[in-house]
Scaffold this motif. Structure first.
Motif, PDB file in Angstrom:
ATOM      1  N   PRO A   1       0.792  -1.125   0.120  1.00 43.26           N
ATOM      2  CA  PRO A   1      -0.198   0.136  -0.004  1.00 43.26           C
ATOM      3  C   PRO A   1       0.938   1.255   0.128  1.00 43.26           C
ATOM      4  N   VAL A   2       0.220   2.302  -0.573  1.00 38.84           N
ATOM      5  CA  VAL A   2       1.051   3.674  -0.746  1.00 38.84           C
ATOM      6  C   VAL A   2       0.506   4.273   0.605  1.00 38.84           C
ATOM      7  N   ALA A   3       1.535   4.891   1.263  1.00 35.67           N
ATOM      8  CA  ALA A   3       1.041   5.736   2.312  1.00 35.67           C
ATOM      9  C   ALA A   3       0.207   7.039   2.062  1.00 35.67           C
ATOM     10  N   THR A   4      -0.874   7.309   2.763  1.00 41.56           N
ATOM     11  CA  THR A   4      -1.229   8.663   2.625  1.00 41.56           C
ATOM     12  C   THR A   4      -0.565   9.648   2.902  1.00 41.56           C
ATOM     13  N   PRO A   5      -0.485  10.737   1.795  1.00 39.32           N
ATOM     14  CA  PRO A   5       0.233  11.818   2.360  1.00 39.32           C
ATOM     15  C   PRO A   5      -0.283  12.794   3.374  1.00 39.32           C
ATOM     16  N   ILE A   6       0.579  13.284   3.939  1.00 36.97           N
ATOM     17  CA  ILE A   6       0.327  14.128   5.159  1.00 36.97           C
ATOM     18  C   ILE A   6       0.549  15.568   5.015  1.00 36.97           C
ATOM     19  N   ALA A   7      -0.076  16.503   5.022  1.00 35.09           N
ATOM     20  CA  ALA A   7       0.183  17.849   4.921  1.00 35.09           C
ATOM     21  C   ALA A   7       0.095  18.634   6.263  1.00 35.09           C
ATOM     22  N   LEU A   8       0.977  19.537   6.404  1.00 36.15           N
ATOM     23  CA  LEU A   8       1.071  20.453   7.561  1.00 36.15           C
ATOM     24  C   LEU A   8       0.661  21.939   7.155  1.00 36.15           C
ATOM     25  N   ILE A   9      -0.415  22.568   7.451  1.00 35.23           N
ATOM     26  CA  ILE A   9      -0.867  23.814   7.125  1.00 35.23           C
ATOM     27  C   ILE A   9      -0.942  24.764   8.172  1.00 35.23           C
TER      28      ILE A   9
ATOM     29  N   GLU B   1       1.995  13.850  17.350  1.00 32.52           N
ATOM     30  CA  GLU B   1       0.830  13.619  16.796  1.00 32.52           C
ATOM     31  C   GLU B   1       0.993  12.735  15.461  1.00 32.52           C
ATOM     32  N   LEU B   2       2.054  12.775  15.014  1.00 32.97           N
ATOM     33  CA  LEU B   2       2.479  11.802  13.892  1.00 32.97           C
ATOM     34  C   LEU B   2       2.336  10.406  14.192  1.00 32.97           C
ATOM     35  N   ALA B   3       2.985  10.261  15.524  1.00 25.43           N
ATOM     36  CA  ALA B   3       3.019   8.864  16.226  1.00 25.43           C
ATOM     37  C   ALA B   3       1.765   8.324  16.615  1.00 25.43           C
ATOM     38  N   ARG B   4       1.051   9.315  17.234  1.00 24.43           N
ATOM     39  CA  ARG B   4      -0.433   8.913  17.750  1.00 24.43           C
ATOM     40  C   ARG B   4      -1.215   8.725  16.933  1.00 24.43           C
ATOM     41  N   VAL B   5      -1.413   9.544  15.775  1.00 22.85           N
ATOM     42  CA  VAL B   5      -2.541   9.649  14.793  1.00 22.85           C
ATOM     43  C   VAL B   5      -2.174   8.706  13.577  1.00 22.85           C
ATOM     44  N   TRP B   6      -0.994   8.703  13.189  1.00 18.49           N
ATOM     45  CA  TRP B   6      -0.821   7.985  11.931  1.00 18.49           C
ATOM     46  C   TRP B   6       0.267   6.892  11.927  1.00 18.49           C
ATOM     47  N   LYS B   7       1.057   6.803  13.337  1.00 19.69           N
ATOM     48  CA  LYS B   7       1.733   5.518  13.626  1.00 19.69           C
ATOM     49  C   LYS B   7       2.970   5.973  12.701  1.00 19.69           C
ATOM     50  N   ARG B   8       3.446   7.056  12.379  1.00 24.59           N
ATOM     51  CA  ARG B   8       4.532   7.482  11.602  1.00 24.59           C
ATOM     52  C   ARG B   8       5.290   8.458  12.118  1.00 24.59           C
ATOM     53  N   ASP B   9       6.545   8.660  11.421  1.00 25.13           N
ATOM     54  CA  ASP B   9       7.530   9.515  11.983  1.00 25.13           C
ATOM     55  C   ASP B   9       7.765  10.893  11.067  1.00 25.13           C
ATOM     56  N   ARG B  10       7.102  10.736   9.929  1.00 25.87           N
ATOM     57  CA  ARG B  10       7.386  11.844   8.963  1.00 25.87           C
ATOM     58  C   ARG B  10       5.941  12.313   8.357  1.00 25.87           C
ATOM     59  N   PHE B  11       5.887  13.656   7.790  1.00 25.17           N
ATOM     60  CA  PHE B  11       4.934  14.022   7.080  1.00 25.17           C
ATOM     61  C   PHE B  11       5.529  14.514   5.751  1.00 25.17           C
ATOM     62  N   ASP B  12       4.522  15.032   4.661  1.00 27.11           N
ATOM     63  CA  ASP B  12       5.082  14.882   3.330  1.00 27.11           C
ATOM     64  C   ASP B  12       4.997  16.389   2.677  1.00 27.11           C
TER      65      ASP B  12
END
Length: 258
Positions: free
Chosen positions: A7-15, A85-96
């Motif tokens: 699966p391709v990870a959903t992009p995460i944007a910080l605005i 928040e990346l860890a809590r909501v997305w279980k990830r350590d990077r945004f895009d």
């Protein structure tokens, strides 16, 4: 092992400044393209949470964090909040995707501009994006995107906007430097320059009928802008198909003062 079916990870944007106006429209338009969003607010927490609820209603994940872009001493703590928040909501350590959108306006003739007004514009519109981006880069994915928000006022002149416009000119130069220096990480960096938009910005000045008529009369497309004119453009600029473009200024004024 083949990676074709992974699966391709959903992009995460910080605005930044995502609770209203252009930031709200950007968040909603990105959500329509399958992007999750972290949005920030300075004082309008409930409005930010309302935007997050609208994003979630569209099937996207969303998070809301407080941030004052004019206070760089708060950036280290903000970066840690983003990490959490990346860890809590997305279980990830990077945004895009990072969109440096938050800002405020001031109106004063050059001869009447105070140091306090100048410093506020400097801190919010130039120092803020410079050092916030610096602090967030360790949390950005390689191959990510940065979009800075400038203004048409960096090209044309409008008496009373010198301090604001000078900072936006600086953001445009910063964009080119970031594009060059972040190229090895495949991070593309561009800047969008809106014209007059009907929002609350600057006390809602663009809702004044007399000013609207003047701007519309000097605009090739015959009207002032609305937030979705910019939100839709931003979503398109941040689409995967636009990855090859970097270091560019894109003006979105409807053709004002051509």
């Amino acid at each position: 092992m083949s990676t074709q079916n992974l699966p391709v990870a959903t992009p995460i944007a910080l605005i930044t400044g995502g609770s209203r106006g252009l930031g709200r429209s950007m968040a909603l338009k990105l959500a329509e393209r399958g992007v999750d969003v972290i949005l920030t607010y300075r004082t309008a927490e409930q409005e930010a949470r309302d935007v997050a609820a609208q994003l979630e209603a569209r099937g996207r994940k969303a998070s809301v964090l407080p941030l004052d872009v004019g206070r760089s001493d708060g950036f280290p703590a903000f970066a840690e909040a983003v990490r959490a928040e990346l860890a809590r909501v997305w279980k990830r350590d990077r945004f895009d995707i990072l969109v440096n959108n938050a800002g405020s306006g001031t109106r004063a003739a050059f001869i009447e501009t105070t140091e306090a007004q100048f410093d506020e514009m400097l801190n919010v519109h130039l120092k803020g994006p410079f050092f916030l981006t610096q602090k967030l880069l360790p949390l950005m994915a390689d191959g990510g995107r940065i979009l800075n928000v400038s203004s048409g006022l960096a090209r044309y002149t409008f008496p009373g906007s010198s301090a604001y416009a000078v900072m936006k000119g600086g953001v445009e130069v910063l964009t080119r430097y970031l594009a060059r220096e972040l190229g090895p990480r495949r991070i593309s960096v561009n800047v969008v320059a809106p014209g007059g938009i009907e929002t609350d910005f600057g006390g809602g000045v663009m809702r004044d009928d007399t000013l609207k008529q003047m701007v519309a009369s000097q605009t090739a497309l015959g009207r002032v802008g609305v937030p979705d004119d910019i939100g839709g453009l931003v979503a398109a600029l941040l689409a995967p198909e636009s990855q090859w473009m970097t270091g560019q200024r894109i003006e979105a004024t409807g053709g004002f003062f051509l």
